[in-house]
Design a protein around this motif. Structure first.
Motif, short mmCIF file in Angstrom:
data_model
loop_
_atom_site.label_atom_id
_atom_site.label_comp_id
_atom_site.label_asym_id
_atom_site.label_seq_id
_atom_site.Cartn_x
_atom_site.Cartn_y
_atom_site.Cartn_z
N TYR A 59 37.05 93.84 20.16
CA TYR A 59 37.48 93.21 18.92
C TYR A 59 38.96 93.30 18.68
CZ TYR A 59 32.35 93.47 18.09
OH TYR A 59 30.78 93.39 18.37
N LEU A 60 39.78 94.07 19.42
CA LEU A 60 41.14 94.13 19.53
C LEU A 60 41.78 92.81 19.28
CD1 LEU A 60 43.93 95.84 19.46
CD2 LEU A 60 43.70 95.78 21.86
N VAL A 61 41.14 91.78 19.97
CA VAL A 61 41.75 90.69 20.25
C VAL A 61 42.02 89.92 18.81
CG1 VAL A 61 41.08 88.06 21.13
CG2 VAL A 61 40.77 89.86 22.33
N ASN A 62 40.93 90.04 17.86
CA ASN A 62 41.18 89.48 16.73
C ASN A 62 41.48 90.28 15.39
OD1 ASN A 62 40.19 86.77 17.66
ND2 ASN A 62 37.97 88.02 17.87
N GLN A 63 42.19 91.33 15.80
CA GLN A 63 42.58 92.60 14.71
C GLN A 63 44.04 92.58 14.64
OE1 GLN A 63 40.54 93.66 12.65
NE2 GLN A 63 38.55 92.93 13.46
N PRO A 64 44.54 93.01 13.60
CA PRO A 64 46.14 93.05 13.65
C PRO A 64 46.49 94.41 14.57
CG PRO A 64 44.90 94.05 11.69
CD PRO A 64 43.69 93.54 12.32
N MET A 127 29.29 96.26 27.72
CA MET A 127 29.13 96.94 26.75
C MET A 127 29.43 95.98 25.41
SD MET A 127 28.32 100.18 26.73
CE MET A 127 29.11 100.77 25.05
N PHE A 128 30.44 95.25 25.49
CA PHE A 128 31.02 94.28 24.62
C PHE A 128 29.78 93.16 24.34
CE2 PHE A 128 31.91 89.99 23.03
CZ PHE A 128 32.60 90.17 21.66
N MET A 191 37.45 92.72 26.33
CA MET A 191 38.33 91.63 25.45
C MET A 191 38.20 90.43 26.36
SD MET A 191 41.88 93.83 24.89
CE MET A 191 42.51 92.28 24.48
N LEU A 192 37.26 90.42 27.24
CA LEU A 192 37.23 88.88 27.97
C LEU A 192 36.48 87.85 27.19
CD1 LEU A 192 36.33 90.33 31.51
CD2 LEU A 192 38.35 89.38 30.94
N LYS A 198 38.44 82.99 21.85
CA LYS A 198 39.83 82.61 20.93
C LYS A 198 40.68 81.38 21.50
CE LYS A 198 43.70 85.15 18.66
NZ LYS A 198 44.49 86.40 18.47
N GLY A 199 40.26 81.42 22.81
CA GLY A 199 41.30 80.19 23.45
C GLY A 199 40.36 79.06 23.12
N GLU A 200 39.23 78.91 22.70
CA GLU A 200 38.32 77.92 22.52
C GLU A 200 38.81 77.51 20.87
OE1 GLU A 200 34.53 78.60 23.50
OE2 GLU A 200 34.95 78.48 25.64
N GLY A 201 39.24 78.38 20.17
CA GLY A 201 39.55 78.25 18.87
C GLY A 201 38.35 78.76 18.03
#
Length: 202
Positions: A59-64, A127-128, A191-192, A198-201
């Motif tokens: 979830y790091l991808v969408n976190q500060p 795991m994700f 994160m994959l 995220k790349g798809e918006g």
């Protein structure tokens, strides 16, 4: 400070839960059954909202950026929890599993770092899938499938490995380096899917 302490305590409990899963796995002769029963650790974590590094890293991808500090606290708490579980079992009548743990650790220590990283990426991905799938469906079957698959395939899970090295009493510079490399691989694998979405918006 209170938030950090709370995060750390929940991470210690998560590490202990993974340690219990590791004890079950090492205690069973049937590795397929052991792999499935290992899931008791992750199931406990998901039900009670404990903090497991490999369940949070994706979830790091969408976190500060500040989320990195949370992950560091969780990683340290998981290390403490697995260490406590290992120390406790080594003082019990089932301390003989340390021998089984040593055999598991020897495989990891004799492997190359690139191999450990790649096997950790696979594990992080699973795991994700397992944790996020459970969050969305509340169906525990996906937890058993994800955990069972990564164990039977021989993929690397940094928190489980913390427990194995502690149970075996085989911590060394090489072991610490391996756990760090595996941590990076678990993080990348976790994160994959978030990165793709995220790349798809999404």
């Amino acid at each position: 400070m209170k938030k950090i302490l709370h995060t750390f305590i929940l991470a210690i409990l998560a590490g202990a839960a993974i340690g219990i899963g590791g004890i079950v796995y090492l205690s069973m002769d049937n590795k397929t059954a052991g792999a499935l029963m290992f899931t008791v650790g992750l199931y406990t974590i998901c039900i009670h909202g404990l903090n497991l590094y490999t369940g949070k890293a994706g979830y790091l991808v969408n976190q500060p950026v500040s989320y990195l500090a949370d992950l560091a606290v969780i990683w340290a708490g998981n290390l403490a929890g697995t260490g406590l579980a290992a120390a406790a079992v080594r003082q019990s009548r089932i301390r003989g599993i340390a021998e089984t743990a040593r055999a598991v650790c020897e495989i990891k220590l004799n492997d190359g770092m690139p191999s450990l990283f790649l096997l950790a990426v696979f594990c992080g991905f699973l795991m994700f899938v397992a944790v996020d799938g459970y969050k969305q469906t509340k169906n525990p079957v996906i937890l058993f499938m994800g955990v069972g698959a990564f164990i039977l395939c021989g993929f690397e899970h940094c928190i489980a490995d913390m427990f194995y090295f502690s149970a075996a009493g085989m911590w060394s510079g090489r072991a610490a380096a391996a756990v760090c490399v595996i941590t990076l691989g678990n993080t990348a694998g976790g994160m994959l899917i978030p990165l793709a979405k995220k790349g798809e918006g999404k």
